[in-house]
Design a protein around this motif. Structure first.
Motif, PDB file in Angstrom:
ATOM      1  N   HIS A   1       8.764  47.792  77.875  1.00 20.11           N
ATOM      2  CA  HIS A   1       8.051  49.050  77.702  1.00 20.11           C
ATOM      3  C   HIS A   1       7.370  49.121  76.333  1.00 20.11           C
ATOM      4  CE1 HIS A   1       7.033  53.234  78.335  1.00 20.11           C
ATOM      5  NE2 HIS A   1       7.586  53.543  77.191  1.00 20.11           N
ATOM      6  N   GLN A   2       8.049  48.649  75.296  1.00 19.41           N
ATOM      7  CA  GLN A   2       7.456  48.695  73.961  1.00 19.41           C
ATOM      8  C   GLN A   2       6.255  47.764  73.858  1.00 19.41           C
ATOM      9  OE1 GLN A   2       9.832  48.698  70.449  1.00 19.41           O
ATOM     10  NE2 GLN A   2      11.532  49.809  71.383  1.00 19.41           N
ATOM     11  N   LEU A   3       6.342  46.597  74.502  1.00 20.84           N
ATOM     12  CA  LEU A   3       5.203  45.690  74.522  1.00 20.84           C
ATOM     13  C   LEU A   3       4.036  46.324  75.274  1.00 20.84           C
ATOM     14  CD1 LEU A   3       3.837  42.960  74.025  1.00 20.84           C
ATOM     15  CD2 LEU A   3       4.913  42.123  76.121  1.00 20.84           C
ATOM     16  N   TYR A   4       4.331  46.974  76.384  1.00 18.55           N
ATOM     17  CA  TYR A   4       3.292  47.656  77.159  1.00 18.55           C
ATOM     18  C   TYR A   4       2.608  48.731  76.314  1.00 18.55           C
ATOM     19  CZ  TYR A   4       1.204  50.742  80.667  1.00 18.55           C
ATOM     20  OH  TYR A   4       0.347  51.530  81.370  1.00 18.55           O
ATOM     21  N   GLN A   5       3.399  49.552  75.642  1.00 15.75           N
ATOM     22  CA  GLN A   5       2.839  50.634  74.842  1.00 15.75           C
ATOM     23  C   GLN A   5       2.003  50.103  73.680  1.00 15.75           C
ATOM     24  OE1 GLN A   5       2.760  53.796  75.503  1.00 15.75           O
ATOM     25  NE2 GLN A   5       4.062  53.688  77.317  1.00 15.75           N
ATOM     26  N   ARG A   6       2.496  49.039  73.042  1.00 15.00           N
ATOM     27  CA  ARG A   6       1.747  48.450  71.932  1.00 15.00           C
ATOM     28  C   ARG A   6       0.414  47.889  72.431  1.00 15.00           C
ATOM     29  NH1 ARG A   6      -0.087  48.442  66.906  1.00 15.00           N
ATOM     30  NH2 ARG A   6      -0.654  46.347  66.207  1.00 15.00           N
ATOM     31  N   THR A   7       0.435  47.212  73.562  1.00 21.38           N
ATOM     32  CA  THR A   7      -0.791  46.660  74.139  1.00 21.38           C
ATOM     33  C   THR A   7      -1.775  47.775  74.474  1.00 21.38           C
ATOM     34  OG1 THR A   7       0.462  44.815  75.074  1.00 21.38           O
ATOM     35  CG2 THR A   7      -1.710  45.241  76.010  1.00 21.38           C
ATOM     36  N   ARG A   8      -1.275  48.819  75.063  1.00 22.53           N
ATOM     37  CA  ARG A   8      -2.129  49.949  75.441  1.00 22.53           C
ATOM     38  C   ARG A   8      -2.770  50.591  74.216  1.00 22.53           C
ATOM     39  NH1 ARG A   8      -1.299  55.522  76.688  1.00 22.53           N
ATOM     40  NH2 ARG A   8      -2.683  56.229  78.365  1.00 22.53           N
ATOM     41  N   ARG A   9      -2.000  50.736  73.127  1.00 20.87           N
ATOM     42  CA  ARG A   9      -2.555  51.335  71.914  1.00 20.87           C
ATOM     43  C   ARG A   9      -3.674  50.475  71.336  1.00 20.87           C
ATOM     44  NH1 ARG A   9       2.927  52.723  70.841  1.00 20.87           N
ATOM     45  NH2 ARG A   9       3.178  50.887  69.523  1.00 20.87           N
ATOM     46  N   VAL A  10      -3.470  49.154  71.325  1.00 22.64           N
ATOM     47  CA  VAL A  10      -4.503  48.257  70.780  1.00 22.64           C
ATOM     48  C   VAL A  10      -5.773  48.336  71.617  1.00 22.64           C
ATOM     49  CG1 VAL A  10      -5.100  45.822  70.416  1.00 22.64           C
ATOM     50  CG2 VAL A  10      -2.870  46.681  69.681  1.00 22.64           C
ATOM     51  N   LEU A  11      -5.634  48.342  72.933  1.00 23.78           N
ATOM     52  CA  LEU A  11      -6.810  48.398  73.805  1.00 23.78           C
ATOM     53  C   LEU A  11      -7.520  49.738  73.694  1.00 23.78           C
ATOM     54  CD1 LEU A  11      -5.292  46.589  76.907  1.00 23.78           C
ATOM     55  CD2 LEU A  11      -7.220  45.785  75.537  1.00 23.78           C
ATOM     56  N   MET A  12      -6.776  50.820  73.586  1.00 29.58           N
ATOM     57  CA  MET A  12      -7.394  52.133  73.426  1.00 29.58           C
ATOM     58  C   MET A  12      -8.095  52.251  72.083  1.00 29.58           C
ATOM     59  SD  MET A  12      -4.516  54.658  75.132  1.00 29.58           S
ATOM     60  CE  MET A  12      -5.475  56.129  74.773  1.00 29.58           C
ATOM     61  N   ALA A  13      -7.500  51.675  71.036  1.00 29.43           N
ATOM     62  CA  ALA A  13      -8.115  51.707  69.713  1.00 29.43           C
ATOM     63  C   ALA A  13      -9.436  50.949  69.710  1.00 29.43           C
ATOM     64  CB  ALA A  13      -7.162  51.117  68.673  1.00 29.43           C
ATOM     65  N   HIS A  14      -9.508  49.871  70.510  1.00 27.80           N
ATOM     66  CA  HIS A  14     -10.751  49.098  70.581  1.00 27.80           C
ATOM     67  C   HIS A  14     -11.900  49.948  71.119  1.00 27.80           C
ATOM     68  CE1 HIS A  14     -13.537  45.807  71.353  1.00 27.80           C
ATOM     69  NE2 HIS A  14     -13.689  46.288  72.577  1.00 27.80           N
ATOM     70  N   GLN A  15     -11.598  50.878  72.009  1.00 27.44           N
ATOM     71  CA  GLN A  15     -12.655  51.728  72.553  1.00 27.44           C
ATOM     72  C   GLN A  15     -13.238  52.638  71.480  1.00 27.44           C
ATOM     73  OE1 GLN A  15     -13.299  50.676  75.510  1.00 27.44           O
ATOM     74  NE2 GLN A  15     -11.375  49.578  75.715  1.00 27.44           N
ATOM     75  N   GLU A  16     -12.418  53.001  70.507  1.00 24.39           N
ATOM     76  CA  GLU A  16     -12.882  53.874  69.430  1.00 24.39           C
ATOM     77  C   GLU A  16     -13.547  53.080  68.306  1.00 24.39           C
ATOM     78  OE1 GLU A  16     -12.769  57.143  69.545  1.00 24.39           O
ATOM     79  OE2 GLU A  16     -11.764  57.121  71.516  1.00 24.39           O
ATOM     80  N   ARG A  17     -12.929  51.984  67.930  1.00 26.43           N
ATOM     81  CA  ARG A  17     -13.453  51.130  66.864  1.00 26.43           C
ATOM     82  C   ARG A  17     -13.216  49.680  67.264  1.00 26.43           C
ATOM     83  NH1 ARG A  17     -11.637  52.346  60.803  1.00 26.43           N
ATOM     84  NH2 ARG A  17     -12.841  54.234  61.348  1.00 26.43           N
ATOM     85  N   PRO A  18     -14.255  48.983  67.727  1.00 21.39           N
ATOM     86  CA  PRO A  18     -14.091  47.611  68.238  1.00 21.39           C
ATOM     87  C   PRO A  18     -13.380  46.703  67.274  1.00 21.39           C
ATOM     88  CG  PRO A  18     -16.277  48.436  68.760  1.00 21.39           C
ATOM     89  CD  PRO A  18     -15.649  49.451  67.853  1.00 21.39           C
ATOM     90  N   ILE A  19     -12.435  45.924  67.817  1.00 19.52           N
ATOM     91  CA  ILE A  19     -11.685  44.976  66.994  1.00 19.52           C
ATOM     92  C   ILE A  19     -12.287  43.580  67.078  1.00 19.52           C
ATOM     93  CG2 ILE A  19      -9.545  46.282  67.280  1.00 19.52           C
ATOM     94  CD1 ILE A  19      -8.684  44.231  69.394  1.00 19.52           C
ATOM     95  N   TYR A  20     -13.290  43.410  67.939  1.00 17.32           N
ATOM     96  CA  TYR A  20     -13.902  42.092  68.125  1.00 17.32           C
ATOM     97  C   TYR A  20     -15.412  42.290  68.286  1.00 17.32           C
ATOM     98  CZ  TYR A  20     -15.041  37.542  70.170  1.00 17.32           C
ATOM     99  OH  TYR A  20     -15.595  36.305  70.410  1.00 17.32           O
ATOM    100  N   ALA A  21     -16.166  41.442  67.581  1.00 17.52           N
ATOM    101  CA  ALA A  21     -17.624  41.505  67.638  1.00 17.52           C
ATOM    102  C   ALA A  21     -18.146  40.537  68.694  1.00 17.52           C
ATOM    103  CB  ALA A  21     -18.225  41.177  66.265  1.00 17.52           C
ATOM    104  N   PHE A  22     -18.577  41.077  69.804  1.00 18.76           N
ATOM    105  CA  PHE A  22     -19.170  40.231  70.847  1.00 18.76           C
ATOM    106  C   PHE A  22     -20.584  39.838  70.446  1.00 18.76           C
ATOM    107  CE2 PHE A  22     -15.922  42.641  73.127  1.00 18.76           C
ATOM    108  CZ  PHE A  22     -15.346  41.665  73.937  1.00 18.76           C
ATOM    109  N   HIS A  23     -20.934  38.608  70.693  1.00 17.54           N
ATOM    110  CA  HIS A  23     -22.263  38.106  70.339  1.00 17.54           C
ATOM    111  C   HIS A  23     -23.057  37.876  71.621  1.00 17.54           C
ATOM    112  CE1 HIS A  23     -20.976  37.602  66.188  1.00 17.54           C
ATOM    113  NE2 HIS A  23     -19.891  36.970  66.631  1.00 17.54           N
ATOM    114  N   TRP A  24     -24.139  38.642  71.755  1.00 20.02           N
ATOM    115  CA  TRP A  24     -24.946  38.558  72.982  1.00 20.02           C
ATOM    116  C   TRP A  24     -26.291  37.886  72.681  1.00 20.02           C
ATOM    117  CZ3 TRP A  24     -21.863  39.388  76.802  1.00 20.02           C
ATOM    118  CH2 TRP A  24     -20.816  40.324  76.688  1.00 20.02           C
TER     119      TRP A  24
END
Length: 213
Positions: free
Chosen positions: A190-213
């Protein structure tokens, strides 16, 4: 007509379609204890070692029981997996994700419904770029693909094309796992799930990875 491809084997993108690059990654694996059998332990075994084995076995059993509460995770008989299905929209940093137990055709079908619910009102065809793994060609997906006929389809990459040059989300996985905590020990799933969810949700607000198109 589609625009000129930017990557080998990948359709280009115009206003007529929404192009998504899909992939999945395993976050963590835990092997369940094997059934006890065979010869009995020696009577002269070290008491300290025997106690350590008992404690270790009890810990594994308690974890195993705890994980049974998580929806379909109890389908696993040989281990527990925590995976993420994700797709990045071409030209953006938007990642559409689903945290799942063992990744299978049923979970992929649900993910396809989730994606189409997001883009239902756009009136554009959704093209999902996928690899040629067996799960993307499973017959269990036929009904779902037929249901979204003319509005959703897979585009399979050539077998010779692998890596971030063909699917940019693979670079995102590396950064995501580092943010979650590479090598970190989580006391329960459960803690791993919650941590993963927080990281993914944070990416929607402030991207953690720069995609190159």
């Amino acid at each position: 007509m589609l625009a000129r491809p930017r990557r080998a084997g990948v359709p280009g993108r115009r206003g007529e379609i929404i192009l998504l690059y899909e992939d999945e990654t395993i976050l963590w694996r835990f092997a369940l204890p094997r059934a006890v059998g065979g010869a009995k332990p020696s009577a002269v075994a070290c008491p300290r070692a025997r106690c350590a084995r008992v404690r270790s076995s009890a810990t594994r059993v308690s974890k195993r029981q705890a994980w049974l509460q998580y929806r379909t995770w109890n389908r696993m008989t040989s281990g527990v997996l925590l995976s993420v299905i994700g797709a990045v929209q071409y030209g953006t940093s938007k990642v559409f994700y689903k945290i799942v137990p063992p990744f299978d055709a049923q979970e992929l079908r649900q993910y396809m419904h989730q994606v189409m619910a997001t883009f239902r009102k756009t009136d554009k065809e959704v093209v999902m770029v996928v690899d040629r793994s067996g799960i993307h060609r499973a017959h269990k997906l036929d009904a779902t693909l037929d249901h979204y006929h003319s509005t959703f389809r897979f585009h399979c990459l050539p077998a010779s094309i692998v890596g971030t040059t063909s699917n940019p989300i693979e670079g995102f996985w590396r950064v995501m796992k580092d943010r979650i905590g590479a090598g970190r020990c989580f006391p329960d799933l459960h803690q791993l799930y919650q941590r993963t969810r927080r990281v993914l949700m944070a990416h929607q607000e402030r991207p953690i990875y720069a995609f190159h198109w």
